[in-house]
Design an enzyme around this catalytic site. Structure first.
Site, mmCIF file in Angstrom:
data_model
loop_
_atom_site.group_PDB
_atom_site.id
_atom_site.type_symbol
_atom_site.label_atom_id
_atom_site.label_comp_id
_atom_site.label_asym_id
_atom_site.label_seq_id
_atom_site.Cartn_x
_atom_site.Cartn_y
_atom_site.Cartn_z
ATOM 1 N N ASP A 48 0.810 -1.081 0.001
ATOM 2 C CA ASP A 48 -0.099 -0.121 -0.076
ATOM 3 C C ASP A 48 0.905 1.522 -0.200
ATOM 4 O O ASP A 48 0.692 2.275 -0.712
ATOM 5 C CB ASP A 48 -1.069 -0.023 1.180
ATOM 6 N N GLU A 116 -1.506 -5.003 -3.941
ATOM 7 C CA GLU A 116 -0.693 -4.398 -3.219
ATOM 8 C C GLU A 116 0.533 -5.433 -2.732
ATOM 9 O O GLU A 116 1.714 -4.951 -2.774
ATOM 10 C CB GLU A 116 -1.520 -3.831 -1.904
#
Length: 224
Positions: A48, A116
């Site tokens: 992220d 991610e």
């Protein structure tokens, strides 16, 4: 059935030095809880941040006049669940996720989390530049740019004629793990179709085709 490392690497466009990192990136917590081993949640957490940095840098260098507020709003669109879901769909890699208990046990965020986690795995294995290369190639940045250009250009053209913006309708086809989105754009009695791996891509293509149709007919009338 063995984990198809080379097949996945071919789709990602990256060859891992540490193959274990790749497998962990594709290991859902449900699978790890059932069969043991590490899951991809820590990679998701790191990914992220890596994704945010790559996208923020891309925005900053691409548009040096944009305000902080505009950049923040744009970044949110680029890293939101829908954007990452469409990126995974385009890569066609969700089928390799190791999970236990069926699709209802993996949750709605499993797909975006996978992107991610893969980003983080590439970052740890090959460094920031390799992670950036991956995001640039598969993170929908080019699609968003094209969407901004064609959709915005169509809107500006219609405004120059004193007309309202085009209307858009969407529908979905294809398999659940690799959907194809279609869009019909309509304005001034004309319509055009677009198809893509995300709604934004389909809309951009439809808008570009409709703009070409409208401007082409206008030029043809002027020559008469």
């Amino acid at each position: 059935m063995s984990f198809p490392i080379q097949e996945i690497e071919n789709k990602l466009g990256y060859e891992f030095q540490n193959k274990d990192l790749l497998k962990i990136a594709f290991t859902h917590s449900s699978y790890a809880n059932t069969y043991g081993g590490k899951n991809n949640e820590r990679l998701e957490y790191l990914g992220d941040s890596v994704l945010q940095l790559v996208v923020t840098e891309w925005q900053f260098l691409r548009n040096r006049e944009a305000t902080e507020g505009r950049l923040t709003a744009e970044r949110q669109k680029l890293v939101c669940k829908d954007a990452l879901d469409s990126a995974v769909d385009a890569l066609d890699i969700m089928q390799y996720l190791l999970a236990a208990g069926g699709e209802y046990n993996i949750g709605e965020k499993a797909k975006s989390s996978l992107f991610e986690a893969v980003t983080a795995a590439i970052y740890l294995d090959g460094g920031y530049e390799q992670a950036k290369k991956f995001v640039y190639a598969h993170g929908n940045l080019n699609v968003v740019t094209a969407a901004e250009n064609s959709i915005g250009a169509l809107k500006e053209y219609l405004e120059s004629l004193g007309k309202a913006d085009a209307s858009y309708d969407f529908w979905q086809t294809g398999k659940d793990h690799a959907p194809i989105f279609k869009c019909e754009a309509r304005a001034l009695g004309e319509r055009s179709l677009g198809e893509g791996r995300s709604k934004k891509e389909a809309k951009a293509i439809a808008a570009g085709r409709l703009l070409a149709e409208l401007t082409g007919k206008r030029q043809a009338r002027k020559k008469k």
